[in-house]
Design a protein around this motif. Sequence first.
Motif, PDB file in Angstrom:
ATOM      1  N   THR A 100      11.759  -0.629   1.429  1.00 60.72           N
ATOM      2  CA  THR A 100      12.076   0.783   1.641  1.00 60.72           C
ATOM      3  C   THR A 100      10.925   1.541   2.287  1.00 60.72           C
ATOM      4  O   THR A 100      11.110   2.675   2.737  1.00 60.72           O
ATOM      5  N   TYR A 101       9.741   0.935   2.331  1.00 69.13           N
ATOM      6  CA  TYR A 101       8.561   1.587   2.906  1.00 69.13           C
ATOM      7  C   TYR A 101       8.115   0.916   4.201  1.00 69.13           C
ATOM      8  O   TYR A 101       6.959   1.036   4.594  1.00 69.13           O
ATOM      9  N   VAL A 136      15.732   9.608   5.352  1.00 72.03           N
ATOM     10  CA  VAL A 136      15.904   9.807   3.911  1.00 72.03           C
ATOM     11  C   VAL A 136      14.655   9.345   3.166  1.00 72.03           C
ATOM     12  O   VAL A 136      14.153  10.030   2.274  1.00 72.03           O
ATOM     13  N   ARG A 137      14.157   8.169   3.547  1.00 69.81           N
ATOM     14  CA  ARG A 137      12.947   7.646   2.909  1.00 69.81           C
ATOM     15  C   ARG A 137      11.780   8.618   3.083  1.00 69.81           C
ATOM     16  O   ARG A 137      11.059   8.921   2.122  1.00 69.81           O
ATOM     17  N   ARG A 138      11.600   9.135   4.281  1.00 73.00           N
ATOM     18  CA  ARG A 138      10.463  10.005   4.555  1.00 73.00           C
ATOM     19  C   ARG A 138      10.648  11.392   3.924  1.00 73.00           C
ATOM     20  O   ARG A 138       9.669  12.037   3.534  1.00 73.00           O
ATOM     21  N   LEU A 139      11.877  11.842   3.829  1.00 76.52           N
ATOM     22  CA  LEU A 139      12.135  13.118   3.163  1.00 76.52           C
ATOM     23  C   LEU A 139      11.744  13.044   1.687  1.00 76.52           C
ATOM     24  O   LEU A 139      11.111  13.958   1.152  1.00 76.52           O
ATOM     25  N   HIS A 183       0.839  -1.210   0.000  1.00 78.02           N
ATOM     26  CA  HIS A 183       0.000   0.000   0.000  1.00 78.02           C
ATOM     27  C   HIS A 183       0.873   1.258   0.000  1.00 78.02           C
ATOM     28  O   HIS A 183       0.630   2.195  -0.774  1.00 78.02           O
ATOM     29  N   CYS A 184       1.887   1.278   0.862  1.00 76.38           N
ATOM     30  CA  CYS A 184       2.767   2.451   0.923  1.00 76.38           C
ATOM     31  C   CYS A 184       3.543   2.624  -0.371  1.00 76.38           C
ATOM     32  O   CYS A 184       3.758   3.755  -0.833  1.00 76.38           O
ATOM     33  N   LEU A 185       3.992   1.534  -0.952  1.00 77.96           N
ATOM     34  CA  LEU A 185       4.704   1.598  -2.230  1.00 77.96           C
ATOM     35  C   LEU A 185       3.800   2.154  -3.325  1.00 77.96           C
ATOM     36  O   LEU A 185       4.240   2.953  -4.167  1.00 77.96           O
ATOM     37  N   ARG A 190       3.967   7.542   2.044  1.00 79.50           N
ATOM     38  CA  ARG A 190       3.793   7.089   3.422  1.00 79.50           C
ATOM     39  C   ARG A 190       4.665   5.875   3.688  1.00 79.50           C
ATOM     40  O   ARG A 190       5.099   5.186   2.767  1.00 79.50           O
ATOM     41  N   VAL A 191       4.922   5.630   4.971  1.00 78.18           N
ATOM     42  CA  VAL A 191       5.770   4.519   5.403  1.00 78.18           C
ATOM     43  C   VAL A 191       5.016   3.723   6.460  1.00 78.18           C
ATOM     44  O   VAL A 191       4.318   4.296   7.306  1.00 78.18           O
ATOM     45  N   SER A 192       5.152   2.405   6.434  1.00 76.04           N
ATOM     46  CA  SER A 192       4.464   1.550   7.405  1.00 76.04           C
ATOM     47  C   SER A 192       5.341   1.343   8.642  1.00 76.04           C
ATOM     48  O   SER A 192       6.558   1.207   8.545  1.00 76.04           O
TER      49      SER A 192
END
Length: 380
Positions: free
Chosen positions: A223-224, A328-331, A187-189, A194-196
């Motif tokens: 990555t998510y 980094v992922r969230r940025l 879902h996040c991908l 968004r990240v789980s």
Amino acid sequence: MSGLTPGVYVDEVPSGVRVVTGAGTSTPAFLGLTYRGDDPDSDSPQLVRSWQEFHDRYATDGSVGLFDELKKAVRLGEDVMRGAWSAVTGGEAPSDLRTPDPGDELERFLPLAEAVHGFFANGGASCYVVPLVVEDNEFASLLRALEGGLEALESVHDVQMVAAPDIAVWATSTGDLGACARKLAAHCLKMRNRVSILDTLSTHTPVDLAEGLDLGLDGAQRTYAAVYYPWVQVPGLDGRPRQVPPCGHLAGIWAATDATRGVHKAPANVVIHGITGLTRTVSADEQGPLNNHGINCLRAFPGQGPTVWGARTQSRMESDPDYVYLNVRRLVCQRTSGAPRRRTADLPTGGHEKSPLVDVVFPRGGVSAGVSPPCLRWPR
């Protein structure tokens, strides 16, 4: 006015700088079982701005909340127990007679409620609640309900974190965890903004996780996803201490870090509020292997409360080093969802001018203070 007569005139000329509005990063969505009333929209994602609002919305009626019901169940059980004691023994029941647990029908709604309470206790401002409806107590029912909840959540675009605390409570194996984790990460991908936040089982030990937590995530899904260990101990919303997954508390810490420092700051080295302790003590030697496998540990240090001691995704350094670190992922998620790409012609041409994108990503200037805009670079 034509300007043909004597006088002073002001001619406003556009500066050429376009305003870019950054996306929020502090709103999670919690999917789980709720003690719902007769609200016709109770199965759809609902924005909740405080713990009191959650308590009032997910209640039996307009005045009696879930935790009032829990306390009533406890008191009723205690009265029955004391009466039975007196009838059998002919004497007064002892004062330390243990109060029985509330019935399963009420107890099953507590994981989500504890998560939401932990979110607000750690600095969260608002969240979405997605009620899940299950036909029975089988894990497959929860999995099907989760699919429907995630589908409904696709229409809500201002969500940046996703958590489902009931998963770790209902799951009996790593396979169960992985089945739900893959749906959350997928879902996040798909949404890409968004990240789980994932939990381990309450029975997991550092030895069990030393070789990693095999959730079956593919490279992009890793990555998510961010995993935290161990569970936390809370006082209990009904006054009865219990162990709960930490995802709700972590969501609050992510939100508070975004608000005070910015999304570029890793949500780590932060004390967890609203808990009485951790279910397991993790040593530095035990954390090493877990850290290498992307499992973020909650640690207890002398002189301070339980602390978040890790901020990694499930990405592997050897296969996908770009998104190993959670900030980094969230940025990049923030940039993807909120800051539209601008044409070169729209950018300021004067060397002294700063692109508004700098203010979007670094709103408080801390990380870029004293650095000229041309020196700033986006992470890979």
